[in-house]
Design a protein around this motif. Structure first.
Motif, PDB file in Angstrom:
ATOM      1  N   TYR A  29      -7.628   0.500  -2.963  1.00 39.34           N
ATOM      2  CA  TYR A  29      -6.272   0.352  -3.491  1.00 39.34           C
ATOM      3  C   TYR A  29      -6.147  -0.908  -4.339  1.00 39.34           C
ATOM      4  O   TYR A  29      -5.622  -0.873  -5.449  1.00 39.34           O
ATOM      5  CB  TYR A  29      -5.254   0.311  -2.351  1.00 39.34           C
ATOM      6  CG  TYR A  29      -3.865  -0.034  -2.829  1.00 39.34           C
ATOM      7  CD1 TYR A  29      -3.073   0.912  -3.453  1.00 39.34           C
ATOM      8  CD2 TYR A  29      -3.357  -1.319  -2.668  1.00 39.34           C
ATOM      9  CE1 TYR A  29      -1.805   0.598  -3.906  1.00 39.34           C
ATOM     10  CE2 TYR A  29      -2.093  -1.642  -3.116  1.00 39.34           C
ATOM     11  CZ  TYR A  29      -1.325  -0.680  -3.735  1.00 39.34           C
ATOM     12  OH  TYR A  29      -0.076  -1.000  -4.198  1.00 39.34           O
TER      13      TYR A  29
ATOM     14  N   ARG B 223     -10.490  -0.817   5.932  1.00 38.11           N
ATOM     15  CA  ARG B 223     -10.925  -1.847   5.000  1.00 38.11           C
ATOM     16  C   ARG B 223     -11.328  -1.235   3.663  1.00 38.11           C
ATOM     17  O   ARG B 223     -10.956  -1.739   2.606  1.00 38.11           O
ATOM     18  CB  ARG B 223     -12.098  -2.629   5.585  1.00 38.11           C
ATOM     19  CG  ARG B 223     -12.506  -3.833   4.735  1.00 38.11           C
ATOM     20  CD  ARG B 223     -13.801  -4.454   5.211  1.00 38.11           C
ATOM     21  NE  ARG B 223     -14.938  -3.588   4.980  1.00 38.11           N
ATOM     22  CZ  ARG B 223     -15.503  -3.366   3.768  1.00 38.11           C
ATOM     23  NH1 ARG B 223     -15.014  -3.943   2.702  1.00 38.11           N
ATOM     24  NH2 ARG B 223     -16.534  -2.566   3.655  1.00 38.11           N
TER      25      ARG B 223
ATOM     26  N   MET C 282       0.853  -1.164   0.000  1.00 37.66           N
ATOM     27  CA  MET C 282       0.000   0.000   0.000  1.00 37.66           C
ATOM     28  C   MET C 282       0.898   1.225   0.000  1.00 37.66           C
ATOM     29  O   MET C 282       1.913   1.253   0.685  1.00 37.66           O
ATOM     30  CB  MET C 282      -0.900  -0.040   1.224  1.00 37.66           C
ATOM     31  CG  MET C 282      -1.813   1.142   1.337  1.00 37.66           C
ATOM     32  SD  MET C 282      -3.200   0.811   2.412  1.00 37.66           S
ATOM     33  CE  MET C 282      -4.457   0.674   1.190  1.00 37.66           C
TER      34      MET C 282
ATOM     35  N   VAL D 242      -8.149  -0.041   1.737  1.00 37.82           N
ATOM     36  CA  VAL D 242      -7.388  -1.166   1.189  1.00 37.82           C
ATOM     37  C   VAL D 242      -8.131  -1.765  -0.009  1.00 37.82           C
ATOM     38  O   VAL D 242      -7.524  -2.072  -1.040  1.00 37.82           O
ATOM     39  CB  VAL D 242      -7.119  -2.235   2.272  1.00 37.82           C
ATOM     40  CG1 VAL D 242      -6.557  -3.504   1.666  1.00 37.82           C
ATOM     41  CG2 VAL D 242      -6.175  -1.675   3.324  1.00 37.82           C
TER      42      VAL D 242
END
Length: 45
Positions: A25, A19, A1, A22
């Motif tokens: 991403y 969450r 990340m 992520v």
């Protein structure tokens, strides 16, 4: 990340925010169709 996601020393407000970031991403930047040696040259799919 990417480290640019959060300013140095800060944290997400809660687990749901982390969450969602992520997941965004992975959907946007991570190559899920690529083959990775750590996966015996298979894609994460």
């Amino acid at each position: 990340m990417p480290t640019e996601l959060l300013p140095h020393g800060s944290a997400f407000a809660n687990c749901e925010e982390a969450r969602l970031e992520v997941a965004y991403y992975l959907d946007t930047y991570f190559n899920l169709d690529g083959r990775y040696s750590a996966l015996n040259y298979r894609s994460p799919h």
